[in-house]
Scaffold this motif. Sequence first.
Motif, PDB file in Angstrom:
ATOM      1  N   LEU A  21      -8.896  11.733  -8.102  1.00  0.00           N
ATOM      2  CA  LEU A  21      -9.877  11.234  -7.132  1.00  0.00           C
ATOM      3  C   LEU A  21      -9.117  10.457  -6.071  1.00  0.00           C
ATOM      4  N   TYR A  22      -9.293  10.869  -4.824  1.00  0.00           N
ATOM      5  CA  TYR A  22      -8.478  10.289  -3.758  1.00  0.00           C
ATOM      6  C   TYR A  22      -9.374   9.748  -2.634  1.00  0.00           C
ATOM      7  N   PRO A  23      -9.206   8.454  -2.277  1.00  0.00           N
ATOM      8  CA  PRO A  23     -10.015   7.880  -1.184  1.00  0.00           C
ATOM      9  C   PRO A  23      -9.530   8.446   0.144  1.00  0.00           C
ATOM     10  N   THR A  24     -10.365   9.216   0.803  1.00  0.00           N
ATOM     11  CA  THR A  24      -9.902  10.039   1.919  1.00  0.00           C
ATOM     12  C   THR A  24     -10.330   9.491   3.275  1.00  0.00           C
ATOM     13  N   GLY A  25      -9.313   9.218   4.106  1.00  0.00           N
ATOM     14  CA  GLY A  25      -9.567   8.795   5.475  1.00  0.00           C
ATOM     15  C   GLY A  25      -8.969   9.844   6.392  1.00  0.00           C
ATOM     16  N   GLY A  26      -7.708   9.622   6.786  1.00  0.00           N
ATOM     17  CA  GLY A  26      -6.999  10.599   7.623  1.00  0.00           C
ATOM     18  C   GLY A  26      -6.569  11.837   6.862  1.00  0.00           C
ATOM     19  N   GLY A  27      -6.511  11.740   5.545  1.00  0.00           N
ATOM     20  CA  GLY A  27      -6.283  12.921   4.717  1.00  0.00           C
ATOM     21  C   GLY A  27      -4.831  13.270   4.411  1.00  0.00           C
ATOM     22  N   THR A  28      -3.872  12.486   4.935  1.00  0.00           N
ATOM     23  CA  THR A  28      -2.468  12.830   4.650  1.00  0.00           C
ATOM     24  C   THR A  28      -2.167  12.802   3.165  1.00  0.00           C
ATOM     25  N   GLY A  29      -2.784  11.893   2.449  1.00  0.00           N
ATOM     26  CA  GLY A  29      -2.526  11.790   1.018  1.00  0.00           C
ATOM     27  C   GLY A  29      -2.850  13.093   0.303  1.00  0.00           C
ATOM     28  N   LEU A  30      -3.989  13.658   0.655  1.00  0.00           N
ATOM     29  CA  LEU A  30      -4.398  14.906  -0.011  1.00  0.00           C
ATOM     30  C   LEU A  30      -3.439  16.053   0.313  1.00  0.00           C
ATOM     31  N   ASN A  73      -5.262   4.564  -6.577  1.00  0.00           N
ATOM     32  CA  ASN A  73      -5.467   3.331  -5.823  1.00  0.00           C
ATOM     33  C   ASN A  73      -4.396   3.233  -4.746  1.00  0.00           C
ATOM     34  N   THR A  74      -4.847   3.231  -3.498  1.00  0.00           N
ATOM     35  CA  THR A  74      -3.926   3.326  -2.378  1.00  0.00           C
ATOM     36  C   THR A  74      -3.364   1.979  -1.928  1.00  0.00           C
ATOM     37  N   GLY A  75      -3.961   0.871  -2.400  1.00  0.00           N
ATOM     38  CA  GLY A  75      -3.422  -0.408  -1.934  1.00  0.00           C
ATOM     39  C   GLY A  75      -3.901  -1.589  -2.751  1.00  0.00           C
ATOM     40  N   PRO A 116     -10.632  -1.915  -1.183  1.00  0.00           N
ATOM     41  CA  PRO A 116     -11.942  -1.240  -1.258  1.00  0.00           C
ATOM     42  C   PRO A 116     -11.809   0.281  -1.307  1.00  0.00           C
ATOM     43  N   GLU A 117     -10.784   0.816  -0.636  1.00  0.00           N
ATOM     44  CA  GLU A 117     -10.595   2.272  -0.634  1.00  0.00           C
ATOM     45  C   GLU A 117     -10.354   2.757  -2.068  1.00  0.00           C
ATOM     46  N   GLY A 118      -9.466   2.072  -2.765  1.00  0.00           N
ATOM     47  CA  GLY A 118      -9.164   2.442  -4.159  1.00  0.00           C
ATOM     48  C   GLY A 118     -10.385   2.263  -5.046  1.00  0.00           C
ATOM     49  N   SER A 134       0.819  -1.214   0.000  1.00  0.00           N
ATOM     50  CA  SER A 134       0.000   0.000   0.000  1.00  0.00           C
ATOM     51  C   SER A 134       0.856   1.269   0.000  1.00  0.00           C
ATOM     52  N   PHE A 135       0.160   2.379  -0.252  1.00  0.00           N
ATOM     53  CA  PHE A 135       0.803   3.697  -0.259  1.00  0.00           C
ATOM     54  C   PHE A 135       1.337   4.086   1.115  1.00  0.00           C
ATOM     55  N   LYS A 136       0.939   3.357   2.159  1.00  0.00           N
ATOM     56  CA  LYS A 136       1.432   3.678   3.502  1.00  0.00           C
ATOM     57  C   LYS A 136       2.939   3.516   3.570  1.00  0.00           C
ATOM     58  N   ALA A 137       3.510   2.714   2.657  1.00  0.00           N
ATOM     59  CA  ALA A 137       4.966   2.556   2.624  1.00  0.00           C
ATOM     60  C   ALA A 137       5.654   3.911   2.437  1.00  0.00           C
ATOM     61  N   GLY A 182      -5.115  -0.654   9.441  1.00  0.00           N
ATOM     62  CA  GLY A 182      -4.540  -1.873   8.877  1.00  0.00           C
ATOM     63  C   GLY A 182      -3.249  -1.623   8.131  1.00  0.00           C
ATOM     64  N   ASN A 183      -3.360  -0.933   6.994  1.00  0.00           N
ATOM     65  CA  ASN A 183      -2.189  -0.773   6.127  1.00  0.00           C
ATOM     66  C   ASN A 183      -1.042  -0.014   6.782  1.00  0.00           C
ATOM     67  N   ALA A 184      -1.360   1.031   7.544  1.00  0.00           N
ATOM     68  CA  ALA A 184      -0.292   1.809   8.177  1.00  0.00           C
ATOM     69  C   ALA A 184       0.428   0.939   9.201  1.00  0.00           C
ATOM     70  N   PRO A 226     -11.853  -0.129   5.401  1.00  0.00           N
ATOM     71  CA  PRO A 226     -11.337   0.194   6.745  1.00  0.00           C
ATOM     72  C   PRO A 226     -10.515   1.487   6.782  1.00  0.00           C
ATOM     73  N   GLY A 227      -9.753   1.760   5.743  1.00  0.00           N
ATOM     74  CA  GLY A 227      -8.898   2.949   5.743  1.00  0.00           C
ATOM     75  C   GLY A 227      -9.687   4.251   5.676  1.00  0.00           C
ATOM     76  N   LEU A 228     -10.980   4.148   5.336  1.00  0.00           N
ATOM     77  CA  LEU A 228     -11.814   5.351   5.235  1.00  0.00           C
ATOM     78  C   LEU A 228     -12.711   5.508   6.461  1.00  0.00           C
TER      79      LEU A 228
HETATM   80  C1  LIG Z   1      -5.869   1.568   1.589  1.00  0.00           C
HETATM   81  C2  LIG Z   1      -6.092   2.906   2.198  1.00  0.00           C
HETATM   82  N1  LIG Z   1      -6.577   3.887   1.444  1.00  0.00           N
HETATM   83  C3  LIG Z   1      -6.795   5.144   1.932  1.00  0.00           C
HETATM   84  C4  LIG Z   1      -6.559   5.443   3.259  1.00  0.00           C
HETATM   85  C5  LIG Z   1      -6.802   6.840   3.734  1.00  0.00           C
HETATM   86  O1  LIG Z   1      -5.669   7.598   3.477  1.00  0.00           O
HETATM   87  P1  LIG Z   1      -5.422   9.071   3.966  1.00  0.00           P
HETATM   88  O2  LIG Z   1      -5.025   9.001   5.412  1.00  0.00           O
HETATM   89  O3  LIG Z   1      -4.307   9.598   3.125  1.00  0.00           O
HETATM   90  O4  LIG Z   1      -6.698   9.836   3.756  1.00  0.00           O
HETATM   91  C6  LIG Z   1      -6.034   4.452   4.089  1.00  0.00           C
HETATM   92  C7  LIG Z   1      -5.734   4.737   5.496  1.00  0.00           C
HETATM   93  O5  LIG Z   1      -5.681   3.906   6.344  1.00  0.00           O
HETATM   94  C8  LIG Z   1      -5.798   3.144   3.554  1.00  0.00           C
HETATM   95  O6  LIG Z   1      -5.299   2.155   4.303  1.00  0.00           O
END
Ligand SMILES: Cc1ncc(COP(=O)(O)O)c(C=O)c1O
Length: 385
Positions: free
Chosen positions: A234-243, A376-378, A348-350, A109-112, A136-138, A299-301
């Motif tokens: 288009l960015y799947p946004t959870g914690g928002g660091t990606g944006l 796609n983040t993962g 699923p986030e992607g 995942s992009f968490k790397a 999970g991914n982080a 889960p990441g969202l």
């Molecule tokens: C696969 C995946 N996509 C998106 C996100 C959310 O990312 P961000 O924190 O950059 O909004 C996460 C966070 O856990 C994630 O694991």
Amino acid sequence: MTSYLLRLECSHCRRPHDPGTRQTVCQGCGSALRSVYDLERLRLDHPSPPWHERPPGLWRYEELLPLDHPSEAVRLGETESPILPLTPPEARPSLTVLMKDDGVLPTGSFKARGMALAVSRARALGLRSLYVPSAGNAGVALSAYGVRAGLRVHVYLPDSTPASVGRRCEEFGADVTAVPGTIADAGRVARAREPSESFDVSTLREPYRWQGKKTMGLELFDQFRRERLPSAILYPTGGGTGLVGLWSAFEELRSLGWLSDPLPRLIAVQPEQCAPVVRALERRAEEVTPWPEPRTVAPGLRVPSPFSSRAILGAIRASGGGGVTVSDDEILRAQADLRRHQGISVCPEGAATWAALPRLLERGQLRPDETVLLYNTGSGLLYGE
Ligand SMILES: Cc1ncc(COP(=O)(O)O)c(C=O)c1O
Ligand SMILES: [Zn+2]
């Protein structure tokens, strides 16, 4: 020294902080710390990007990363992630749809990106023990980079996280604690339990994950070097660091004179039942209001109250972008559809970004002749076993 880092600075009140010592959030107002680079000097030294002859991957951007020396880097084979053209949705043949696939990065995942930087800096600063609340991914990424760097890692997972994720962290030698509730609850328990010498690597509470995420934007710029960047991301946004990472890359590149307007519009995609960022955009609020009962298959969202939401909302607004929600059913259908029709296994986030396309077109947030990039983040494989 190859980095042009000058100092850390509060993203809200601008108070400066010393990057040479352990830092978390602003000592004045508690907001996230951004890294400030000497862009003027970098621009004079290099009228164009200096990295094209270096191996691809995030370490090639060393001038715009916070390491004192490239030998600080904790590496697991961070490669450039591919951009795959997708067949546009039916009846929208003039739309150009691309997907940047960070599922190929170490630990899937992009968490790397963020953890590679956070762990490299932590080791250089002499820290011994790290912890993170994670969807999970982080957690998996921190476990791998942490053990690689010889550091102790403790991951706090919401108890709804699939068992495979916890096992993966343990396989990398991390301690794992399951906490009832959401990632916010996991964070509270972690902060209460961890000893003071243990360091919190939570999203935006640690300054350098942001810098790692910035490489998403630097890499896109690199990959589109001969063409114009996509008009929307288009960015799947959870914690928002990606944006915030994407946007700081574009802003730095613009200040350096290496990238000119128009910059891509950033569009946050969130699940219908956990959409604090999209709701704050609709209400023109400066900060998010915590989402009461967050539920989603991604889960990441499932982040009810992203930290430093001012920075997230600021990035989206500065880009001229916006937000959109999708249902869990749409996410699952999109995930199956991408596998079956395009050969791509996404998390699923992607998949949420693919699900968002029809709605954005319907509402006029995307024009039918644009070039749009889905992030796609993962990989789809993490939650699979
Ligand atoms: C696969 C995946 N996509 C998106 C996100 C959310 O990312 P961000 O924190 O950059 O909004 C996460 C966070 O856990 C994630 O694991
Ligand atoms: Zn501050």
